[in-house]
Design a protein around this motif. Structure first.
Motif, PDB file in Angstrom:
ATOM      1  N   ASP A   1      87.175 -50.355  -3.150  1.00  0.00           N
ATOM      2  CA  ASP A   1      86.417 -50.207  -4.399  1.00  0.00           C
ATOM      3  C   ASP A   1      85.369 -51.312  -4.528  1.00  0.00           C
ATOM      4  O   ASP A   1      84.208 -51.051  -4.882  1.00  0.00           O
ATOM      5  N   GLN A   2      85.800 -52.563  -4.252  1.00  0.00           N
ATOM      6  CA  GLN A   2      84.857 -53.681  -4.344  1.00  0.00           C
ATOM      7  C   GLN A   2      83.714 -53.518  -3.342  1.00  0.00           C
ATOM      8  O   GLN A   2      82.550 -53.773  -3.667  1.00  0.00           O
ATOM      9  N   THR A   3      84.056 -53.103  -2.137  1.00  0.00           N
ATOM     10  CA  THR A   3      83.028 -52.913  -1.115  1.00  0.00           C
ATOM     11  C   THR A   3      82.038 -51.833  -1.536  1.00  0.00           C
ATOM     12  O   THR A   3      80.817 -51.991  -1.387  1.00  0.00           O
ATOM     13  N   PHE A   4      82.557 -50.748  -2.104  1.00  0.00           N
ATOM     14  CA  PHE A   4      81.678 -49.664  -2.565  1.00  0.00           C
ATOM     15  C   PHE A   4      80.757 -50.169  -3.670  1.00  0.00           C
ATOM     16  O   PHE A   4      79.545 -49.898  -3.662  1.00  0.00           O
ATOM     17  N   LYS A   5      81.312 -50.934  -4.606  1.00  0.00           N
ATOM     18  CA  LYS A   5      80.496 -51.453  -5.715  1.00  0.00           C
ATOM     19  C   LYS A   5      79.435 -52.413  -5.182  1.00  0.00           C
ATOM     20  O   LYS A   5      78.275 -52.377  -5.625  1.00  0.00           O
ATOM     21  N   GLN A   6      79.829 -53.273  -4.251  1.00  0.00           N
ATOM     22  CA  GLN A   6      78.867 -54.225  -3.713  1.00  0.00           C
ATOM     23  C   GLN A   6      77.792 -53.532  -2.885  1.00  0.00           C
ATOM     24  O   GLN A   6      76.627 -53.937  -2.904  1.00  0.00           O
ATOM     25  N   GLU A   7      78.172 -52.485  -2.161  1.00  0.00           N
ATOM     26  CA  GLU A   7      77.162 -51.730  -1.410  1.00  0.00           C
ATOM     27  C   GLU A   7      76.176 -51.069  -2.366  1.00  0.00           C
ATOM     28  O   GLU A   7      74.959 -51.068  -2.118  1.00  0.00           O
ATOM     29  N   SER A   8      76.702 -50.518  -3.463  1.00  0.00           N
ATOM     30  CA  SER A   8      75.812 -49.900  -4.459  1.00  0.00           C
ATOM     31  C   SER A   8      74.876 -50.944  -5.057  1.00  0.00           C
ATOM     32  O   SER A   8      73.669 -50.699  -5.213  1.00  0.00           O
ATOM     33  N   GLN A   9      75.440 -52.107  -5.386  1.00  0.00           N
ATOM     34  CA  GLN A   9      74.625 -53.174  -5.959  1.00  0.00           C
ATOM     35  C   GLN A   9      73.587 -53.652  -4.952  1.00  0.00           C
ATOM     36  O   GLN A   9      72.439 -53.922  -5.311  1.00  0.00           O
ATOM     37  N   THR A  10      73.986 -53.746  -3.679  1.00  0.00           N
ATOM     38  CA  THR A  10      73.044 -54.184  -2.652  1.00  0.00           C
ATOM     39  C   THR A  10      71.911 -53.178  -2.490  1.00  0.00           C
ATOM     40  O   THR A  10      70.736 -53.560  -2.369  1.00  0.00           O
ATOM     41  N   LYS A  11      72.238 -51.898  -2.516  1.00  0.00           N
ATOM     42  CA  LYS A  11      71.194 -50.872  -2.396  1.00  0.00           C
ATOM     43  C   LYS A  11      70.237 -50.950  -3.577  1.00  0.00           C
ATOM     44  O   LYS A  11      69.019 -50.822  -3.416  1.00  0.00           O
ATOM     45  N   MET A  12      70.811 -51.167  -4.765  1.00  0.00           N
ATOM     46  CA  MET A  12      69.971 -51.266  -5.953  1.00  0.00           C
ATOM     47  C   MET A  12      69.072 -52.503  -5.848  1.00  0.00           C
ATOM     48  O   MET A  12      67.874 -52.446  -6.139  1.00  0.00           O
ATOM     49  N   THR A  13      69.654 -53.617  -5.388  1.00  0.00           N
ATOM     50  CA  THR A  13      68.874 -54.847  -5.235  1.00  0.00           C
ATOM     51  C   THR A  13      67.801 -54.677  -4.173  1.00  0.00           C
ATOM     52  O   THR A  13      66.670 -55.158  -4.332  1.00  0.00           O
ATOM     53  N   GLU A  14      68.134 -53.996  -3.087  1.00  0.00           N
ATOM     54  CA  GLU A  14      67.139 -53.741  -2.041  1.00  0.00           C
ATOM     55  C   GLU A  14      65.991 -52.893  -2.583  1.00  0.00           C
ATOM     56  O   GLU A  14      64.819 -53.112  -2.240  1.00  0.00           O
ATOM     57  N   GLY A  15      66.335 -51.918  -3.439  1.00  0.00           N
ATOM     58  CA  GLY A  15      65.285 -51.098  -4.061  1.00  0.00           C
ATOM     59  C   GLY A  15      64.385 -51.936  -4.949  1.00  0.00           C
ATOM     60  O   GLY A  15      63.149 -51.799  -4.918  1.00  0.00           O
ATOM     61  N   GLN A  16      65.015 -52.823  -5.738  1.00  0.00           N
ATOM     62  CA  GLN A  16      64.218 -53.700  -6.592  1.00  0.00           C
ATOM     63  C   GLN A  16      63.358 -54.633  -5.746  1.00  0.00           C
ATOM     64  O   GLN A  16      62.201 -54.901  -6.081  1.00  0.00           O
ATOM     65  N   LEU A  17      63.947 -55.127  -4.651  1.00  0.00           N
ATOM     66  CA  LEU A  17      63.206 -56.019  -3.761  1.00  0.00           C
ATOM     67  C   LEU A  17      61.999 -55.294  -3.150  1.00  0.00           C
ATOM     68  O   LEU A  17      60.897 -55.861  -3.064  1.00  0.00           O
ATOM     69  N   ALA A  18      62.205 -54.054  -2.758  1.00  0.00           N
ATOM     70  CA  ALA A  18      61.090 -53.278  -2.191  1.00  0.00           C
ATOM     71  C   ALA A  18      59.995 -53.070  -3.243  1.00  0.00           C
ATOM     72  O   ALA A  18      58.793 -53.184  -2.927  1.00  0.00           O
ATOM     73  N   ASP A  19      60.400 -52.796  -4.489  1.00  0.00           N
ATOM     74  CA  ASP A  19      59.409 -52.640  -5.560  1.00  0.00           C
ATOM     75  C   ASP A  19      58.633 -53.936  -5.769  1.00  0.00           C
ATOM     76  O   ASP A  19      57.400 -53.925  -5.928  1.00  0.00           O
ATOM     77  N   ILE A  20      59.347 -55.054  -5.750  1.00  0.00           N
ATOM     78  CA  ILE A  20      58.683 -56.347  -5.945  1.00  0.00           C
ATOM     79  C   ILE A  20      57.750 -56.647  -4.787  1.00  0.00           C
ATOM     80  O   ILE A  20      56.634 -57.155  -4.981  1.00  0.00           O
ATOM     81  N   GLU A  21      58.183 -56.314  -3.571  1.00  0.00           N
ATOM     82  CA  GLU A  21      57.308 -56.527  -2.412  1.00  0.00           C
ATOM     83  C   GLU A  21      56.032 -55.695  -2.531  1.00  0.00           C
ATOM     84  O   GLU A  21      54.932 -56.172  -2.204  1.00  0.00           O
ATOM     85  N   ARG A  22      56.179 -54.453  -2.995  1.00  0.00           N
ATOM     86  CA  ARG A  22      54.980 -53.609  -3.185  1.00  0.00           C
ATOM     87  C   ARG A  22      54.063 -54.206  -4.260  1.00  0.00           C
ATOM     88  O   ARG A  22      52.840 -54.262  -4.099  1.00  0.00           O
ATOM     89  N   GLU A  23      54.697 -54.648  -5.343  1.00  0.00           N
ATOM     90  CA  GLU A  23      53.898 -55.261  -6.410  1.00  0.00           C
ATOM     91  C   GLU A  23      53.205 -56.521  -5.908  1.00  0.00           C
ATOM     92  O   GLU A  23      52.044 -56.798  -6.262  1.00  0.00           O
ATOM     93  N   GLU A  24      53.942 -57.277  -5.079  1.00  0.00           N
ATOM     94  CA  GLU A  24      53.354 -58.504  -4.536  1.00  0.00           C
ATOM     95  C   GLU A  24      52.166 -58.155  -3.640  1.00  0.00           C
ATOM     96  O   GLU A  24      51.109 -58.822  -3.706  1.00  0.00           O
TER      97      GLU A  24
END
Length: 193
Positions: free
Chosen positions: A103-126
């Motif tokens: 369960d923890q691994t699944f939650k962390q993977e979801s959080q990591t994917k969400m963070t990666e998406g945010q990071l990609a958005d920030i990189e595009r904005e940058e």
């Protein structure tokens, strides 16, 4: 008890001797022969009694050994039952821990994917921001150096936020890898049980 059996056997033997037709001739030789028969019978009865006594003692010892062995086997069986019950409890606990880790691994993977998406958005904005900064830098090079400084500071600030998010993503990825390794070890332990 054995002596009773011996006497009973002796009495039966003597009765068998008397039960047959006896002819008294009155001679001493007949009486001697009968005493010899009785002596032989008595000797046989004594040997039979001793044999029965030896068999009884050896049987008693064997029964005692069998009972001791049975008690030892019962104790060993009880210990095996207890160990089996403990192993079952450990297996249940390991399964619960595995489920929690999954369960923890699944939650962390979801959080990591969400963070990666945010990071990609920030990189595009940058990237868009840097493009704007460069075009504005060329345009404003002659007009206002303060605006360029502000834009550069803003771009630097965004770059530092981007680096922080990259570190956070890297840290979460390490956590996921650690949890995956723990999960793998626990699964191996549960399979070994």
């Amino acid at each position: 008890m054995i002596w009773r059996l011996c006497l009973l056997y002796l009495a039966g033997g003597l009765g068998a001797v008397r039960a047959g037709p006896v002819k008294w001739s009155g001679k001493t030789a007949d009486r001697v022969a009968r005493r010899e028969d009785v002596n032989v019978l008595m000797y046989g009865v004594i040997q039979l009694g001793e044999s029965i006594n030896n068999v009884y003692k050896s049987t008693e010892g064997k029964v005692a050994n069998i009972l001791l062995t049975l008690n030892e086997h019962e104790r060993a069986l009880e210990q095996l039952r207890e160990q089996t019950a403990q192993a079952g409890e450990v297996e249940i606990q390991i399964k619960r821990v595995i489920e929690l880790l999954q369960d923890q691994t699944f939650k962390q993977e979801s959080q990591t994917k969400m963070t990666e998406g945010q990071l990609a958005d920030i990189e595009r904005e940058e990237a868009v921001l840097w493009t704007k900064v460069k075009s504005l830098e060329a345009h404003l090079n002659s007009t206002t150096p303060t605006i360029i400084k502000e834009l550069l500071e803003r771009a630097t600030f965004n770059a530092s936020i981007l680096k922080g998010l990259q570190h956070l993503t890297h840290f979460q990825k390490q956590l996921i890898d650690n949890h995956a390794e723990q999960l793998w070890k626990l699964q191996r332990m549960s399979e070994a049980l």
